[in-house]
Scaffold this motif. Structure first.
Motif, short mmCIF file in Angstrom:
data_model
loop_
_atom_site.label_atom_id
_atom_site.label_comp_id
_atom_site.label_asym_id
_atom_site.label_seq_id
_atom_site.Cartn_x
_atom_site.Cartn_y
_atom_site.Cartn_z
N LEU A 1 3.21 11.61 15.37
CA LEU A 1 3.42 11.44 13.93
C LEU A 1 4.11 12.68 13.36
CD1 LEU A 1 -0.06 9.92 12.96
CD2 LEU A 1 2.08 8.71 13.47
N LEU A 2 5.06 12.45 12.47
CA LEU A 2 5.86 13.54 11.91
C LEU A 2 5.40 13.84 10.48
CD1 LEU A 2 9.42 12.48 13.15
CD2 LEU A 2 7.69 13.87 14.30
N ASP A 3 4.81 15.02 10.31
CA ASP A 3 4.33 15.40 8.98
C ASP A 3 4.79 16.81 8.58
OD1 ASP A 3 2.78 17.02 10.59
OD2 ASP A 3 0.85 16.27 9.89
N GLN A 4 5.80 17.34 9.31
CA GLN A 4 6.34 18.66 8.97
C GLN A 4 7.86 18.58 8.90
OE1 GLN A 4 4.20 22.15 10.79
NE2 GLN A 4 3.37 20.56 12.14
N ILE A 5 8.34 17.53 8.27
CA ILE A 5 9.77 17.33 8.09
C ILE A 5 10.05 17.32 6.59
CG2 ILE A 5 10.06 16.09 10.26
CD1 ILE A 5 9.92 13.47 8.72
N PRO A 6 11.30 17.44 6.17
CA PRO A 6 11.59 17.42 4.73
C PRO A 6 11.01 16.18 4.06
CG PRO A 6 13.52 18.13 5.95
CD PRO A 6 12.52 17.71 6.98
N GLY A 7 10.27 16.41 2.97
CA GLY A 7 9.66 15.32 2.23
C GLY A 7 8.26 14.96 2.66
N SER A 8 7.80 15.51 3.77
CA SER A 8 6.45 15.19 4.22
C SER A 8 5.43 16.05 3.48
CB SER A 8 6.31 15.36 5.73
OG SER A 8 6.50 16.71 6.11
N ASP A 9 4.17 15.63 3.54
CA ASP A 9 3.11 16.26 2.76
C ASP A 9 1.80 16.05 3.50
OD1 ASP A 9 1.00 16.71 0.91
OD2 ASP A 9 2.27 16.20 -0.79
N ILE A 10 1.30 17.10 4.14
CA ILE A 10 0.11 16.95 4.98
C ILE A 10 -1.12 16.56 4.18
CG2 ILE A 10 -1.48 18.20 6.49
CD1 ILE A 10 0.95 19.64 7.66
N PRO A 11 -1.44 17.18 3.03
CA PRO A 11 -2.61 16.73 2.27
C PRO A 11 -2.52 15.25 1.87
CG PRO A 11 -1.94 18.90 1.53
CD PRO A 11 -0.87 18.42 2.46
N ALA A 12 -1.32 14.80 1.47
CA ALA A 12 -1.15 13.38 1.13
C ALA A 12 -1.33 12.52 2.36
CB ALA A 12 0.23 13.15 0.52
N TYR A 13 -0.85 13.00 3.52
CA TYR A 13 -0.98 12.24 4.76
C TYR A 13 -2.45 12.10 5.15
CZ TYR A 13 1.70 10.33 8.72
OH TYR A 13 2.30 9.50 9.63
N ILE A 14 -3.21 13.15 4.96
CA ILE A 14 -4.65 13.08 5.26
C ILE A 14 -5.31 11.99 4.44
CG2 ILE A 14 -6.83 14.33 4.98
CD1 ILE A 14 -5.29 16.89 5.79
N LEU B 1 0.86 -1.18 0.00
CA LEU B 1 0.00 0.00 0.00
C LEU B 1 0.90 1.23 0.00
CD1 LEU B 1 -2.57 -0.99 2.80
CD2 LEU B 1 -2.65 -1.55 0.36
N HIS B 2 0.72 2.10 -0.98
CA HIS B 2 1.49 3.35 -1.00
C HIS B 2 0.75 4.38 -0.17
CE1 HIS B 2 3.09 7.04 -3.40
NE2 HIS B 2 3.84 6.81 -2.33
N LEU B 3 1.40 4.84 0.91
CA LEU B 3 0.75 5.73 1.87
C LEU B 3 1.64 6.94 2.12
CD1 LEU B 3 -0.43 2.95 4.37
CD2 LEU B 3 -1.88 4.21 2.75
N PRO B 4 1.75 7.84 1.14
CA PRO B 4 2.64 9.00 1.30
C PRO B 4 2.10 9.96 2.35
CG PRO B 4 1.29 9.24 -0.66
CD PRO B 4 1.04 7.84 -0.14
N GLY B 5 2.97 10.83 2.79
CA GLY B 5 2.61 11.84 3.79
C GLY B 5 3.76 12.05 4.75
N HIS B 6 4.17 10.99 5.42
CA HIS B 6 5.37 11.07 6.27
C HIS B 6 6.60 11.24 5.38
CE1 HIS B 6 8.08 10.26 9.60
NE2 HIS B 6 8.66 9.31 8.88
N SER B 7 6.62 10.51 4.29
CA SER B 7 7.66 10.65 3.27
C SER B 7 7.01 10.33 1.93
CB SER B 7 8.84 9.71 3.55
OG SER B 7 8.49 8.37 3.27
N PRO B 8 7.65 10.73 0.82
CA PRO B 8 6.99 10.54 -0.48
C PRO B 8 6.69 9.09 -0.83
CG PRO B 8 8.82 12.08 -0.66
CD PRO B 8 8.92 11.47 0.71
N GLY B 9 7.59 8.18 -0.44
CA GLY B 9 7.42 6.78 -0.82
C GLY B 9 7.10 5.88 0.34
N SER B 10 6.47 6.40 1.38
CA SER B 10 6.09 5.55 2.50
C SER B 10 5.14 4.45 2.04
CB SER B 10 5.40 6.38 3.59
OG SER B 10 6.32 7.12 4.35
N ILE B 11 5.43 3.23 2.44
CA ILE B 11 4.57 2.11 2.10
C ILE B 11 4.25 1.30 3.35
CG2 ILE B 11 5.33 1.91 -0.30
CD1 ILE B 11 7.14 -0.42 0.58
N ALA B 12 3.19 0.51 3.24
CA ALA B 12 2.83 -0.46 4.26
C ALA B 12 2.65 -1.80 3.58
CB ALA B 12 1.55 -0.04 4.98
N LEU B 13 2.69 -2.88 4.35
CA LEU B 13 2.49 -4.23 3.84
C LEU B 13 1.25 -4.81 4.49
CD1 LEU B 13 6.14 -5.60 3.86
CD2 LEU B 13 4.84 -4.73 1.91
#
Length: 259
Positions: free
Chosen positions: A205-218, A174-186
């Motif tokens: 949860l860290l969503d304001q670090i380099p590479g993070s994206d709050i709308p994607a995280y939502i 599962l591609h679950l971006p937000g924390h980082s662009p290519g965050s995945i889960a299994l």
């Protein structure tokens, strides 16, 4: 930095049943103390994330690695991918491959290089790192001041809908971006088991670090909330069930609806 003691051993482990073993680094600050998951399969095994990379995971867990091993990095931050260079079967999302190859997600272990504002920011989200990121060193001669993350190469790029097949169980990516662009889960739908990486865990949860994206995280959090999980084995902190998943997802979505 005052002298740190040498750890008698670096990794701890706990067998959780269902062929799953948790490994972790007890002398590492919770900010960087990644959960490392080993899953035994019929034909091959799975390793989810590789820890900080300051000590040899391949050596410490060699008794677990008795079958062909697939290593999946949920993302390529240092605490999850620091030990990836020890393995030649690392799978990552395409959006993380360059960071792995360049070791660009290195985080200094010497807290003296962090500014007062940096330390205050970490404290504000629940991580007081002013006392240091390591409580011990893995071996004589290890210097936290000079340690850098080692680069590694991905052997396979994986994304949404791909499958990691162990023979008797299959994990969907599962591609679950937000924390980082290519965050995945299994996701193992048959058992209701999710290895979530840092997409969700029972902590800050860290969503304001380099590479993070709050709308994607939502969007990712909305997906996670609807997943019929039985148990979540996360990238940090204790495992939890569906009720806690919903609580954590709702809390995040509510907090971000106010920003």
């Amino acid at each position: 930095m005052s002298a740190l003691p040498i750890a008698g051993h670096w990794f701890e482990r706990k067998a959780l049943g269902d062929g799953i073993t948790l490994l972790w680094e007890p002398h590492v600050h919770p900010l960087l103390r990644c959960n490392i998951w080993h899953v035994a399969g019929r034909d091959s095994d799975l390793l989810v994330d590789t820890g900080l990379g300051v000590a040899s995971l391949a050596e410490a867990a060699r008794d677990l690695f008795d079958k062909p091993l697939t290593v999946v990095l949920t993302h390529c931050h240092m605490d999850h991918a620091g030990g990836a260079h020890e393995f030649d079967t690392c799978c990552v999302h395409p959006a993380e491959a360059a960071a792995l190859a360049e070791a660009s997600n290195h985080l200094p272990l010497d807290v003296s290089v962090y500014s007062a504002d940096d330390l205050a920011w970490f404290a504000g989200i629940g991580y007081d790192i002013s006392g240091g990121l390591l409580a011990a060193i893995p071996h004589a001669g290890f210097n936290p001041v000079t340690h850098v993350m080692q680069a590694a190469q991905a052997s396979r790029l994986i994304g949404e809908g791909d499958v990691v097949d162990l023979g008797d169980r299959k994990f969907e990516v599962l591609h679950l971006p937000g924390h980082s662009p290519g965050s995945i889960a299994l996701w193992d739908a048959a058992s209701g088991t999710l290895f979530s990486g840092d997409a969700i865990y029972d902590g800050a949860l860290l969503d304001q670090i380099p590479g993070s994206d709050i709308p994607a995280y939502i969007h990712s959090m909305e997906r996670l909330r609807d997943l019929p999980v039985r148990v979540v084995h996360a990238g940090h902190d204790p495992s939890f069930g569906r009720d806690r998943l919903v609580e954590l997802a709702d809390a995040y979505l509510t907090s971000r609806s106010k920003t």
